[in-house]
Design an enzyme around this catalytic site. Structure first.
Site, PDB file in Angstrom:
ATOM      1  CG  HIS A   1      -0.285  -0.280   2.879  1.00  0.00           C
ATOM      2  ND1 HIS A   1       1.039   0.648   2.350  1.00  0.00           N
ATOM      3  CD2 HIS A   1       0.573  -1.486   4.026  1.00  0.00           C
ATOM      4  CE1 HIS A   1       1.211   0.636   4.362  1.00  0.00           C
ATOM      5  NE2 HIS A   1       0.732  -1.155   4.432  1.00  0.00           N
TER       6      HIS A   1
ATOM      7  CG  HIS B   1       4.623  -2.041   1.522  1.00  0.00           C
ATOM      8  ND1 HIS B   1       2.429  -1.994   2.153  1.00  0.00           N
ATOM      9  CD2 HIS B   1       5.205  -2.530   2.772  1.00  0.00           C
ATOM     10  CE1 HIS B   1       3.300  -3.154   2.570  1.00  0.00           C
ATOM     11  NE2 HIS B   1       4.051  -3.008   3.245  1.00  0.00           N
TER      12      HIS B   1
ATOM     13  N   GLY C   1       9.555   0.772   8.152  1.00  0.00           N
ATOM     14  CA  GLY C   1       8.791   1.513   8.152  1.00  0.00           C
ATOM     15  C   GLY C   1       8.198   2.304   9.997  1.00  0.00           C
TER      16      GLY C   1
ATOM     17  CG  ASP D   1       5.374  -2.595  11.648  1.00  0.00           C
ATOM     18  OD1 ASP D   1       4.721  -3.188  12.567  1.00  0.00           O
ATOM     19  OD2 ASP D   1       4.753  -3.080  10.048  1.00  0.00           O
TER      20      ASP D   1
ATOM     21  CD  GLN E   1       9.014  -5.141  11.596  1.00  0.00           C
ATOM     22  OE1 GLN E   1       8.895  -6.283  11.195  1.00  0.00           O
ATOM     23  NE2 GLN E   1       9.054  -4.223  10.540  1.00  0.00           N
TER      24      GLN E   1
ATOM     25  CG  LEU F   1      -1.832   4.489   4.558  1.00  0.00           C
ATOM     26  CD1 LEU F   1      -1.205   4.554   2.916  1.00  0.00           C
ATOM     27  CD2 LEU F   1      -3.565   4.335   4.917  1.00  0.00           C
TER      28      LEU F   1
ATOM     29  NE  ARG G   1      -1.607  -7.540  10.939  1.00  0.00           N
ATOM     30  CZ  ARG G   1      -1.566  -8.616  11.795  1.00  0.00           C
ATOM     31  NH1 ARG G   1      -2.696  -9.203  11.504  1.00  0.00           N
ATOM     32  NH2 ARG G   1      -0.538  -9.012  11.354  1.00  0.00           N
TER      33      ARG G   1
HETATM   34  O1  PAF Z   1       7.224  -5.641   8.925  1.00  0.00           O
HETATM   35  C1  PAF Z   1       7.178  -6.232   8.068  1.00  0.00           C
HETATM   36  O2  PAF Z   1       6.294  -6.309   7.189  1.00  0.00           O
HETATM   37  C2  PAF Z   1       7.894  -7.765   8.316  1.00  0.00           C
HETATM   38  O3  PAF Z   1       8.101  -8.002   9.682  1.00  0.00           O
HETATM   39  C3  PAF Z   1       9.291  -8.044   8.478  1.00  0.00           C
HETATM   40  C4  PAF Z   1      10.154  -7.367   8.170  1.00  0.00           C
HETATM   41  C5  PAF Z   1       9.247  -7.950   6.610  1.00  0.00           C
HETATM   42  C6  PAF Z   1       9.747  -9.085   8.303  1.00  0.00           C
HETATM   43  O4  PAF Z   1       8.969 -10.204   8.028  1.00  0.00           O
END
Ligand code: PAF
Length: 282
Positions: A34, A37, A148, A151, A154, A185, A188
């Site tokens: 989307h 990304h 991004g 997350d 992450q 965005l 999901r």
């Molecule tokens: O953020 C995501 O889409 C996923 O966690 C990633 C970093 C591609 C790992 O699968």
């Protein structure tokens, strides 16, 4: 733009394009691309001569089978979308090939960073993220990789992974992208109907209210109580967590003026798990 399905195809394409001697960017994704990304791919394309986007729904980071199985898979559309955003190749290996067998992920204990918030509510999630991102970095070998800010936890985990295991790789963070109503965005969101979308907007509105209250000098703990109350009493929202954290350690933070203090939230709407975050100082 080329679509590469195997490690052999990726490495042949990289050889043909002198990958090792150029400035190269990598955007790992799970597909269902989307605008969020697209902004990451554009960021990579601004900085790099060649950009690879990976598309792999990584089984080891899902702690619920249903969530993994219902994750949208739209590879052909994603390839066109990535190309329009500036990618030169889409790398979509099977999980088995990337992992070299049945996908599995050793456990990673980096304290609250991997065990609080997302780590607590999705046990094993960061084990899977670290495993797949580590393999992707080692396979694609980019100069920089873009993640991004949506997350947020992450991002902190990946930065630590890069520091420890890929010290020459630059991690670039792309800002969170919202729709016109403030909803963050996410792939999901496609699983929400109109009523769910309206309910989900309450998450970002609550974060904004907390930002405003703290910007006016309000107490962080009080803003949190009000925020939790607002979400707990909204029909259709099941709150998992709402907290203010330090973005490096993911330990709770109670000072609005603390560098890197962010509000983080996770909640379910119509059975869909949504996350969002916002800095307390804007
Ligand atoms: O953020 C995501 O889409 C996923 O966690 C990633 C970093 C591609 C790992 O699968």
């Amino acid at each position: 733009m080329v679509l590469l399905h195997s490690l052999e195809e990726l490495h042949a394409w990289q050889r043909d394009n002198a990958w090792a001697s150029r400035q190269t960017g990598f955007v790992p994704t799970m597909g269902a691309l989307h605008e969020g990304h697209a902004s990451l791919i554009r960021l990579a394309a601004e900085r790099c001569e060649l950009v690879v986007v990976s598309v792999l729904v990584n089984p080891t980071q899902f702690n619920e089978k249903d969530d993994f199985e219902s994750y949208p898979r739209t590879l052909d559309r994603d390839a066109v979308f990535a190309s329009n955003a500036g990618a030169h190749a889409v790398f979509a290996p099977s999980a088995e090939e990337l992992y070299g067998g049945v996908p599995s992920a050793p456990s990673v204990d980096w304290g609250p960073l991997t065990h609080a918030y997302e780590g607590a509510h999705r046990p094993g999630h960061f084990d899977g993220v670290v495993a797949v991102v580590d393999l992707l970095f080692a396979t694609v070998r980019p100069s920089l990789s873009v993640f991004g800010e949506k997350d947020l936890q992450q991002v902190a985990v990946v930065k630590r992974l890069a520091r420890e295991r890929h010290p020459n790789l630059e991690i670039v963070v792309g800002g969170l992208v919202r729709d016109d109503h403030g909803l963050a965005l996410s792939s999901r969101n496609a699983r929400l109907d109109q009523e769910g979308l309206v309910t989900a907007r309450r998450l970002s509105r609550t974060l904004r209210d907390m930002q405003d209250a703290c910007a006016k000098g309000g107490d962080v703990a009080e803003a949190l109580i009000a925020g939790r109350e607002a979400l707990d009493t909204t029909p259709g929202i099941t709150l998992e967590y709402l907290d203010v954290v330090d973005t490096q350690s993911f330990e709770p933070s109670r000072g609005a003026q603390d560098q890197g203090a962010h509000v983080v939230v996770a909640a379910h709407v119509q059975g869909v798990r949504l996350i969002d975050n916002a800095p307390l100082r804007t």
